[in-house]
Design a protein around this motif. Structure first.
Motif, PDB file in Angstrom:
ATOM      1  N   GLU A  88       0.819  -1.219   0.000  1.00 37.65           N
ATOM      2  CA  GLU A  88       0.000   0.000   0.000  1.00 37.65           C
ATOM      3  C   GLU A  88       0.851   1.266   0.000  1.00 37.65           C
ATOM      4  O   GLU A  88       0.494   2.252  -0.638  1.00 37.65           O
ATOM      5  CB  GLU A  88      -0.957  -0.005   1.199  1.00 37.65           C
ATOM      6  CG  GLU A  88      -2.158  -0.895   1.001  1.00 37.65           C
ATOM      7  CD  GLU A  88      -3.004  -0.528  -0.217  1.00 37.65           C
ATOM      8  OE1 GLU A  88      -3.281   0.665  -0.427  1.00 37.65           O
ATOM      9  OE2 GLU A  88      -3.365  -1.448  -0.968  1.00 37.65           O
ATOM     10  N   GLU A  89       1.969   1.254   0.722  1.00 34.56           N
ATOM     11  CA  GLU A  89       2.811   2.459   0.774  1.00 34.56           C
ATOM     12  C   GLU A  89       3.348   2.818  -0.604  1.00 34.56           C
ATOM     13  O   GLU A  89       3.358   3.990  -0.991  1.00 34.56           O
ATOM     14  CB  GLU A  89       3.984   2.274   1.748  1.00 34.56           C
ATOM     15  CG  GLU A  89       3.611   2.588   3.166  1.00 34.56           C
ATOM     16  CD  GLU A  89       4.818   2.704   4.069  1.00 34.56           C
ATOM     17  OE1 GLU A  89       5.850   3.275   3.654  1.00 34.56           O
ATOM     18  OE2 GLU A  89       4.717   2.199   5.201  1.00 34.56           O
ATOM     19  N   LYS A  90       3.796   1.821  -1.349  1.00 35.63           N
ATOM     20  CA  LYS A  90       4.324   2.068  -2.694  1.00 35.63           C
ATOM     21  C   LYS A  90       3.206   2.553  -3.612  1.00 35.63           C
ATOM     22  O   LYS A  90       3.412   3.458  -4.424  1.00 35.63           O
ATOM     23  CB  LYS A  90       4.964   0.788  -3.239  1.00 35.63           C
ATOM     24  CG  LYS A  90       6.004   1.009  -4.280  1.00 35.63           C
ATOM     25  CD  LYS A  90       7.112   1.900  -3.798  1.00 35.63           C
ATOM     26  CE  LYS A  90       8.461   1.512  -4.331  1.00 35.63           C
ATOM     27  NZ  LYS A  90       9.497   2.463  -3.939  1.00 35.63           N
ATOM     28  N   LYS A  91       2.021   1.951  -3.484  1.00 38.65           N
ATOM     29  CA  LYS A  91       0.878   2.398  -4.294  1.00 38.65           C
ATOM     30  C   LYS A  91       0.554   3.862  -4.001  1.00 38.65           C
ATOM     31  O   LYS A  91       0.316   4.643  -4.920  1.00 38.65           O
ATOM     32  CB  LYS A  91      -0.364   1.558  -3.989  1.00 38.65           C
ATOM     33  CG  LYS A  91      -0.408   0.234  -4.665  1.00 38.65           C
ATOM     34  CD  LYS A  91      -1.761  -0.418  -4.391  1.00 38.65           C
ATOM     35  CE  LYS A  91      -1.785  -1.834  -4.867  1.00 38.65           C
ATOM     36  NZ  LYS A  91      -3.060  -2.497  -4.571  1.00 38.65           N
ATOM     37  N   LYS A  92       0.535   4.219  -2.725  1.00 35.61           N
ATOM     38  CA  LYS A  92       0.235   5.606  -2.355  1.00 35.61           C
ATOM     39  C   LYS A  92       1.295   6.547  -2.903  1.00 35.61           C
ATOM     40  O   LYS A  92       0.989   7.651  -3.340  1.00 35.61           O
ATOM     41  CB  LYS A  92       0.113   5.737  -0.838  1.00 35.61           C
ATOM     42  CG  LYS A  92      -1.163   5.146  -0.301  1.00 35.61           C
ATOM     43  CD  LYS A  92      -1.264   5.292   1.207  1.00 35.61           C
ATOM     44  CE  LYS A  92      -2.563   4.638   1.689  1.00 35.61           C
ATOM     45  NZ  LYS A  92      -2.649   4.623   3.140  1.00 35.61           N
ATOM     46  N   GLU A  93       2.565   6.103  -2.859  1.00 40.54           N
ATOM     47  CA  GLU A  93       3.648   6.921  -3.406  1.00 40.54           C
ATOM     48  C   GLU A  93       3.435   7.126  -4.911  1.00 40.54           C
ATOM     49  O   GLU A  93       3.604   8.232  -5.430  1.00 40.54           O
ATOM     50  CB  GLU A  93       4.995   6.238  -3.144  1.00 40.54           C
ATOM     51  CG  GLU A  93       6.181   7.056  -3.563  1.00 40.54           C
ATOM     52  CD  GLU A  93       7.519   6.359  -3.313  1.00 40.54           C
ATOM     53  OE1 GLU A  93       8.549   6.970  -3.621  1.00 40.54           O
ATOM     54  OE2 GLU A  93       7.540   5.199  -2.832  1.00 40.54           O
ATOM     55  N   GLY A  94       3.037   6.067  -5.596  1.00 47.16           N
ATOM     56  CA  GLY A  94       2.776   6.164  -7.037  1.00 47.16           C
ATOM     57  C   GLY A  94       1.592   7.059  -7.341  1.00 47.16           C
ATOM     58  O   GLY A  94       1.648   7.882  -8.251  1.00 47.16           O
ATOM     59  N   GLN A  95       0.523   6.921  -6.569  1.00 40.54           N
ATOM     60  CA  GLN A  95      -0.658   7.765  -6.779  1.00 40.54           C
ATOM     61  C   GLN A  95      -0.323   9.228  -6.517  1.00 40.54           C
ATOM     62  O   GLN A  95      -0.763  10.108  -7.249  1.00 40.54           O
ATOM     63  CB  GLN A  95      -1.800   7.308  -5.878  1.00 40.54           C
ATOM     64  CG  GLN A  95      -2.390   5.986  -6.315  1.00 40.54           C
ATOM     65  CD  GLN A  95      -3.380   5.419  -5.307  1.00 40.54           C
ATOM     66  OE1 GLN A  95      -3.334   5.752  -4.127  1.00 40.54           O
ATOM     67  NE2 GLN A  95      -4.261   4.553  -5.781  1.00 40.54           N
TER      68      GLN A  95
END
Length: 122
Positions: A88-95
């Protein structure tokens, strides 16, 4: 006129699989092996969507995303992250950097084509 999609991934075989799926759906495909290579190929031509890996040598996908958003011609080009990163952290960083969709490998070509059809620019 076919719409153009840039595939950015350091895996030749993955670029081939994605390229075959996209070309089969009628899209023109440009390939790049990492973020630096992709930036060198963005010379002002219209790119309707980008599919980008996260983990790559030279320039990773998140850095590429942040950099491409500073280029006026590509500021609003939709970018789909296609990656093994499921956290989730990487996804949030990407978003936060501007990714419009997040597809986790392994994936089914239909899954990617559905995301492409929803996001691609006219």
């Amino acid at each position: 006129m076919a719409r153009t999609i840039m595939i950015i991934d350091d895996s030749v075989s993955l670029r081939q699989v994605v390229g075959i799926a996209l070309a089969g759906a009628g899209y023109e495909v440009i390939e790049a092996c990492d973020g630096q290579d992709a930036l060198s190929k963005l010379t002002g031509q219209k790119v309707h969507l980008m599919v980008c890996d996260v983990n790559m040598p030279n320039m990773d996908g998140i850095t590429f995303l942040k950099t491409v958003r500073t280029l006026p011609a590509y500021r609003f080009t939709p970018i789909i992250m296609l990656t093994t990163e499921a956290g989730e952290e990487k996804k949030k960083e990407g978003q936060a950097a501007g990714a419009r969709a997040w597809v986790v490998k392994p994936f089914k070509p239909e899954q990617l084509l559905m995301a492409v059809s929803k996001l691609i620019l006219p």
